[in-house]
Design a protein around this motif. Structure first.
Motif, PDB file in Angstrom:
ATOM      1  N   TYR A 210       0.821  -1.204   0.000  1.00  0.00           N
ATOM      2  CA  TYR A 210       0.000   0.000   0.000  1.00  0.00           C
ATOM      3  C   TYR A 210       0.861   1.262   0.000  1.00  0.00           C
ATOM      4  O   TYR A 210       1.978   1.263   0.525  1.00  0.00           O
ATOM      5  N   LEU A 215      -2.768   4.464   3.629  1.00  0.00           N
ATOM      6  CA  LEU A 215      -2.860   3.944   5.007  1.00  0.00           C
ATOM      7  C   LEU A 215      -3.339   5.035   5.969  1.00  0.00           C
ATOM      8  O   LEU A 215      -4.036   4.748   6.938  1.00  0.00           O
ATOM      9  N   ASN A 218      -6.981   5.114   5.352  1.00  0.00           N
ATOM     10  CA  ASN A 218      -7.670   3.890   5.745  1.00  0.00           C
ATOM     11  C   ASN A 218      -6.768   2.992   6.605  1.00  0.00           C
ATOM     12  O   ASN A 218      -6.117   2.075   6.098  1.00  0.00           O
ATOM     13  N   PRO A 219      -6.735   3.266   7.906  1.00  0.00           N
ATOM     14  CA  PRO A 219      -5.823   2.535   8.805  1.00  0.00           C
ATOM     15  C   PRO A 219      -6.079   1.022   8.825  1.00  0.00           C
ATOM     16  O   PRO A 219      -5.188   0.255   9.205  1.00  0.00           O
ATOM     17  N   ASN A 220      -7.259   0.576   8.362  1.00  0.00           N
ATOM     18  CA  ASN A 220      -7.526  -0.877   8.326  1.00  0.00           C
ATOM     19  C   ASN A 220      -6.544  -1.618   7.416  1.00  0.00           C
ATOM     20  O   ASN A 220      -6.390  -2.826   7.529  1.00  0.00           O
ATOM     21  N   TRP A 221      -5.955  -0.890   6.500  1.00  0.00           N
ATOM     22  CA  TRP A 221      -5.039  -1.538   5.566  1.00  0.00           C
ATOM     23  C   TRP A 221      -3.632  -1.726   6.155  1.00  0.00           C
ATOM     24  O   TRP A 221      -2.765  -2.338   5.540  1.00  0.00           O
ATOM     25  N   LYS A 222      -3.411  -1.153   7.340  1.00  0.00           N
ATOM     26  CA  LYS A 222      -2.056  -1.223   7.924  1.00  0.00           C
ATOM     27  C   LYS A 222      -1.627  -2.668   8.172  1.00  0.00           C
ATOM     28  O   LYS A 222      -0.460  -3.015   8.024  1.00  0.00           O
ATOM     29  N   ARG A 223      -2.579  -3.488   8.541  1.00  0.00           N
ATOM     30  CA  ARG A 223      -2.250  -4.884   8.830  1.00  0.00           C
ATOM     31  C   ARG A 223      -1.690  -5.576   7.569  1.00  0.00           C
ATOM     32  O   ARG A 223      -0.658  -6.252   7.610  1.00  0.00           O
TER      33      ARG A 223
END
Ligand code: URA
Length: 241
Positions: A210, A215, A218-223
């Motif tokens: 990403y 990120l 959309n912090p959900n993509w950090k994983r």
């Protein structure tokens, strides 16, 4: 007689249709310019833009040779061309999309909020920021941070390829879809690009994750990013033996 007249009228109508009004009545006045105005007395600089950069032997040389590049319209709005920064002999290159406002102002890649996150991501996998080399697909800021157009990417890519040739990285990490599409020259989704290792023509291996700006939105993509960069680090360690 009437038939001939009709035919002549039709022929004139046809010609008018093809050539427009210029032949019939509206004669364009030709302006006679006695002196060539100063601003067009010489061909514009761009016509003579040198291709010497192709023979650059160092990154510094390359940077100074492309500093005034005007190959795409993005040059008109830039304050600074953002060439790239970091370790000139890096094993790892990180490629983003293009400069934003902060980068344009400072002439350095990834110095804004997304840049801070990138520094943290690199740290999390044990890379110091100045250990790697960071560059972008386009070196001039697209207005309003829009995605660069394919024509702008095509105009700028040869410079990035020359940087890859001079740095000779072993691994390249693409940040986001634009970087992946631009570098790998294929159209795919970010989901498909991620989780794979691509062989690059230069001998380097390429992975995709990403973009840090995504990120931030959309912090959900950090994983997912964390998984990607861990795999990237593992590949690096394996390559280094
Ligand atoms: N985003 C990018 O893609 N590159 C930068 O240099 C900064 C933000």
């Amino acid at each position: 007689m009437a038939k001939i007249k009709e035919q002549v009228i039709q022929a004139l109508k046809d010609q008018k249709e093809i050539f427009g009004d210029d032949l019939y009545g509206k004669i364009r006045k030709t302006e006679i310019v006695k002196e060539v105005p100063e601003e067009i007395a010489e061909e514009p600089e761009i016509a003579y833009e040198s291709e010497d950069w192709k023979n650059a032997r160092t990154l510094d040389e390359l940077e100074s040779l492309i500093g005034n590049c005007a190959k795409c319209p993005l040059h008109k709005g830039r304050r600074n061309l953002v060439f790239g920064s970091g370790n000139k002999n890096a094993d790892v290159m990180v490629i983003g999309e293009g400069p934003g406002a902060d980068e344009d102002m400072q002439g350095k890649p990834f110095v804004g909020r997304a840049g801070k996150l990138l520094t943290d991501i690199l740290k999390a996998i044990n890379f110091e920021r100045d250990e790697v080399y960071i560059a972008n697909i386009v070196k001039s800021r697209p207005p309003g941070n829009r995605t660069p157009f394919p024509s702008e990417m095509d105009a700028c890519m040869p410079y990035l390829l020359k940087q890859v040739e001079l740095i000779k990285p072993k691994l390249i990490l693409c940040l986001g879809l634009t970087a992946a599409k631009g570098l790998l020259k294929r159209n795919d989704t970010l989901t498909n690009f991620r989780g794979k290792v691509y062989d690059y023509f230069s001998g380097a291996k390429v992975m995709v994750t990403y973009h840090p700006a995504a990120l931030l939105r959309n912090p959900n993509w950090k994983r997912g990013c964390w998984e990607d960069v861990q795999a990237f680090r593992k590949l690096y360690d394996e390559m280094k033996g």
